[in-house]
Enzyme design. Structure first.
Site, PDB file in Angstrom:
ATOM      1  N   CYS A 187       0.794  -1.235   0.000  1.00 45.40           N
ATOM      2  CA  CYS A 187       0.000   0.000   0.000  1.00 45.40           C
ATOM      3  C   CYS A 187       0.824   1.281   0.000  1.00 45.40           C
ATOM      4  O   CYS A 187       0.699   2.088  -0.927  1.00 45.40           O
ATOM      5  CB  CYS A 187      -0.947  -0.005   1.198  1.00 45.40           C
ATOM      6  SG  CYS A 187      -2.236  -1.257   1.036  1.00 45.40           S
ATOM      7  N   LYS A 239       6.697  -6.994   6.250  1.00 42.27           N
ATOM      8  CA  LYS A 239       6.494  -6.881   7.693  1.00 42.27           C
ATOM      9  C   LYS A 239       6.145  -8.259   8.230  1.00 42.27           C
ATOM     10  O   LYS A 239       5.877  -9.181   7.456  1.00 42.27           O
ATOM     11  CB  LYS A 239       5.430  -5.845   8.020  1.00 42.27           C
ATOM     12  CG  LYS A 239       4.025  -6.227   7.629  1.00 42.27           C
ATOM     13  CD  LYS A 239       3.083  -5.186   8.215  1.00 42.27           C
ATOM     14  CE  LYS A 239       1.653  -5.476   7.861  1.00 42.27           C
ATOM     15  NZ  LYS A 239       0.736  -4.492   8.404  1.00 42.27           N
TER      16      LYS A 239
HETATM   17  N1  LIG Z   1      -3.324  -5.454   0.943  1.00 42.79           N
HETATM   18  C1  LIG Z   1      -3.683  -4.578   1.864  1.00 42.79           C
HETATM   19  O1  LIG Z   1      -3.261  -4.608   3.002  1.00 42.79           O
HETATM   20  C2  LIG Z   1      -4.688  -3.492   1.516  1.00 42.79           C
HETATM   21  C3  LIG Z   1      -5.240  -2.726   2.547  1.00 42.79           C
HETATM   22  C4  LIG Z   1      -6.169  -1.748   2.228  1.00 42.79           C
HETATM   23  C5  LIG Z   1      -6.516  -1.540   0.908  1.00 42.79           C
HETATM   24  N2  LIG Z   1      -5.944  -2.282  -0.087  1.00 42.79           N
HETATM   25  C6  LIG Z   1      -6.364  -2.048  -1.471  1.00 42.79           C
HETATM   26  O2  LIG Z   1      -7.304  -3.073  -1.840  1.00 42.79           O
HETATM   27  C7  LIG Z   1      -7.136  -3.416  -3.221  1.00 42.79           C
HETATM   28  C8  LIG Z   1      -6.870  -4.901  -3.348  1.00 42.79           C
HETATM   29  O3  LIG Z   1      -5.612  -5.167  -2.749  1.00 42.79           O
HETATM   30  P1  LIG Z   1      -5.105  -6.657  -2.474  1.00 42.79           P
HETATM   31  O4  LIG Z   1      -3.820  -6.540  -1.761  1.00 42.79           O
HETATM   32  O5  LIG Z   1      -6.217  -7.453  -1.890  1.00 42.79           O
HETATM   33  O6  LIG Z   1      -4.890  -7.142  -4.004  1.00 42.79           O
HETATM   34  P2  LIG Z   1      -4.478  -8.597  -4.528  1.00 42.79           P
HETATM   35  O7  LIG Z   1      -3.612  -8.345  -5.702  1.00 42.79           O
HETATM   36  O8  LIG Z   1      -3.989  -9.420  -3.394  1.00 42.79           O
HETATM   37  O9  LIG Z   1      -5.866  -9.242  -4.999  1.00 42.79           O
HETATM   38  C9  LIG Z   1      -6.620  -8.797  -6.094  1.00 42.79           C
HETATM   39  C10 LIG Z   1      -7.422  -9.984  -6.606  1.00 42.79           C
HETATM   40  O10 LIG Z   1      -8.350  -9.520  -7.585  1.00 42.79           O
HETATM   41  C11 LIG Z   1      -8.468 -10.503  -8.605  1.00 42.79           C
HETATM   42  N3  LIG Z   1      -9.063  -9.885  -9.799  1.00 42.79           N
HETATM   43  C12 LIG Z   1      -8.538  -8.975 -10.643  1.00 42.79           C
HETATM   44  N4  LIG Z   1      -9.433  -8.639 -11.598  1.00 42.79           N
HETATM   45  C13 LIG Z   1     -10.566  -9.343 -11.353  1.00 42.79           C
HETATM   46  C14 LIG Z   1     -11.852  -9.412 -11.956  1.00 42.79           C
HETATM   47  N5  LIG Z   1     -12.158  -8.687 -13.028  1.00 42.79           N
HETATM   48  N6  LIG Z   1     -12.764 -10.257 -11.438  1.00 42.79           N
HETATM   49  C15 LIG Z   1     -12.475 -11.007 -10.357  1.00 42.79           C
HETATM   50  N7  LIG Z   1     -11.272 -10.960  -9.712  1.00 42.79           N
HETATM   51  C16 LIG Z   1     -10.324 -10.140 -10.196  1.00 42.79           C
HETATM   52  C17 LIG Z   1      -7.065 -10.998  -8.780  1.00 42.79           C
HETATM   53  O11 LIG Z   1      -7.009 -12.265  -9.403  1.00 42.79           O
HETATM   54  C18 LIG Z   1      -6.587 -11.042  -7.308  1.00 42.79           C
HETATM   55  O12 LIG Z   1      -6.854 -12.317  -6.729  1.00 42.79           O
HETATM   56  C19 LIG Z   1      -6.036  -2.521  -3.750  1.00 42.79           C
HETATM   57  O13 LIG Z   1      -6.593  -1.374  -4.315  1.00 42.79           O
HETATM   58  C20 LIG Z   1      -5.264  -2.145  -2.492  1.00 42.79           C
HETATM   59  O14 LIG Z   1      -4.587  -0.921  -2.622  1.00 42.79           O
HETATM   60  C21 LIG Z   1      -5.073  -3.261   0.192  1.00 42.79           C
END
Ligand SMILES: NC(=O)c1ccc[n+]([C@@H]2O[C@H](COP(=O)([O-])OP(=O)(O)OC[C@H]3O[C@@H](n4cnc5c(N)ncnc54)[C@H](O)[C@@H]3O)[C@@H](O)[C@H]2O)c1
Length: 439
Positions: free
Chosen positions: A267, A328
């Protein structure tokens, strides 16, 4: 109630499982068929404490399902959440919104009736409006309310953060669509009323900006204490006392004042960059954030030089044990981890690197030089090492007996880049011990 969660990543999987735990009927959809198959099999594709049990329990009780079919997930859902990735776009640092737009369009095309489409992904200001235009164009016949509900969970503590958040931010459109979305989201988060969790209801633009403003503020705070740590080293002060001395001031607060090797993760790096780009585009540059990005990038680059200096000016032919690779503890996430900068530099400088991480090795292996050796444990990594670098503060590293570590090693250099150990105890065990901001 019934929801669809689009994306089974860190955020989608945790949020989906937690909503199911709240009693909501949740269907998580992902395009990654292998991930969906694993989840259906009860295998959790990420390391997140407590998530396996939460997913298993709710799947067993029939409140949590997984599919690759968006139509199946969206069918009859009171709300559809977008939790797909928004990584940095190659070249310019803007958030890559292609997954969000593609998913939004797919939802619009799959929907059979009115939909509340909620963006949980972190997206730049203005994305909600673009999503609205896009779904309207895809399905002019359909009533689609869009909303923003940014997620603030931290990996490693994601379930606790989701279940007991400091606040829930909900951004809505003006008018009846907005009211409808707010009512649905309030119902979904109703279990949190028990803890009197504040709901911050705003416009979509404001909600989108809150998420970036929060992450950027925390990144600035970490970078500030890192710079103070460097100054402490020069003037003979102790950064922990400085952090305590300022953190006890309620206006400052004690959290995020722990110095280290530079922030990483999924992030802060991408979100600070995206905020800086957005602000530049709008002619209101956020210089503080731009500087934070530059200082943090430079800091990660400096860590190898710190290790080399501790080893007497060269690591050529030396064995360096690296404890911790994930950005982390309590996660297997390698995104923008300092290890991705430090380890290749050590290898390029001629070191043999023996690395250990309790959870992230499978993710780290394809990202790090092939020459890296992966150990079975911290003690195994230390075997025959000239230098030990503590890079990620997993709890199990805190508990290591210094004498045993030292006995396993060939040399006596210990670079504690997370200030986990007591300098006196480490020196007493025979280490030439270095840490951050403590002389
Ligand atoms: N990881 C964190 O700690 C965190 C915390 C707060 C916010 N966020 C935000 O949340 C969002 C997601 O982050 P993440 O770390 O979970 O991402 P990630 O990359 O772990 O997961 C995203 C998932 O979405 C799937 N995907 C992509 N396109 C798709 C579609 N059209 N239909 C169905 N599935 C689809 C991918 O295959 C993947 O499994 C980002 O914008 C991130 O900035 C993340």
């Amino acid at each position: 109630m019934r929801i669809a969660m689009v994306g089974a990543g860190y955020v989608g999987l945790v949020s989906g499982a937690c909503f199911a735990e709240f009693g909501v009927d949740v269907c998580i959809v992902d395009t990654d068929a292998a991930k969906v198959a694993a989840l259906r099999d009860g295998r959790i594709p990420i390391y997140e404490p407590g998530l396996d049990k939460l997913v298993m329990d709710n799947a067993r009780d029939g409140r949590l399902r997984f599919t690759t079919s968006l139509a199946e997930a969206v069918d009859g859902a009171d709300a559809v959440f977008l939790a797909v990735g928004t990584p940095s776009r190659r070249g310019d640092g803007h958030a890559d919104l292609s997954y969000v737009f593609a998913a939004a369009e797919q939802v619009a095309l799959a929907a059979q009736g009115p939909v509340v489409l909620v963006t949980k992904s972190t997206v730049p200001v203005g994305t909600g409006a673009k999503v609205k235009a896009l779904v309207r164009q895809a399905r002019p016949d359909l009533d689609i309310a869009v909303a923003s509900n940014p997620e603030f969970l931290r990996e490693g503590n994601a379930i606790g953060d989701f279940m007991r958040p400091d606040r829930v931010v909900i951004g809505i459109e003006e008018g009846a669509s907005g009211e409808r979305a707010l009512a649905v989201l309030k119902r979904l988060y109703r279990p949190l009323y028990l803890f009197e969790t504040p709901i911050v209801a705003t416009s979509i633009e404001t909600a989108e900006l809150i998420k970036y403003a929060a992450n950027a503020f925390l990144a600035v705070k970490i970078t500030y204490i890192n710079e103070m740590a460097d100054l402490c080293e020069k003037v003979g002060a102790d950064v922990h006392d400085v952090a305590r001395g300022i953190g006890l001031d309620g206006r400052i607060g004690r959290k995020f004042l722990h110095p280290g090797p530079g922030y990483g993760g999924s992030c802060f790096p991408k979100d600070t960059l995206a905020l800086a780009r957005t602000a530049q585009d709008y002619g209101a540059p956020v210089r503080l954030v731009e500087t934070t990005i530059a200082v943090n990038d430079a800091r990660k680059e400096q860590m190898a030089a710190r290790v080399v200096a501790a080893c007497g000016g060269s690591v050529e032919g030396k064995v360096v044990a690296v404890l911790g690779l994930a950005f982390k503890p309590e996660t297997d996430d390698m995104r923008d981890s300092t290890a991705l900068v430090l380890v290749p530099q050590l290898v390029a400088a001629g070191a043999t690197v023996r690395a250990f991480d309790p959870a992230a090795v499978a993710n780290a292996r394809p990202l790090l030089p092939a020459a890296v050796h992966y150990a079975e444990s911290a003690l195994d990594a230390a075997q025959g090492a000239d230098c030990l670098v503590l890079l990620t503060e997993w709890n199990e590293f805190r508990a290591l007996a210094p004498e045993r570590l030292k006995a396993a090693m060939r040399g006596d250099v210990l670079q504690d880049l997370r200030n986990v150990y007591d300098p006196e105890a480490m020196r007493a065990a025979g280490f030439r011990y270095g840490s951050i901001g403590r002389t």
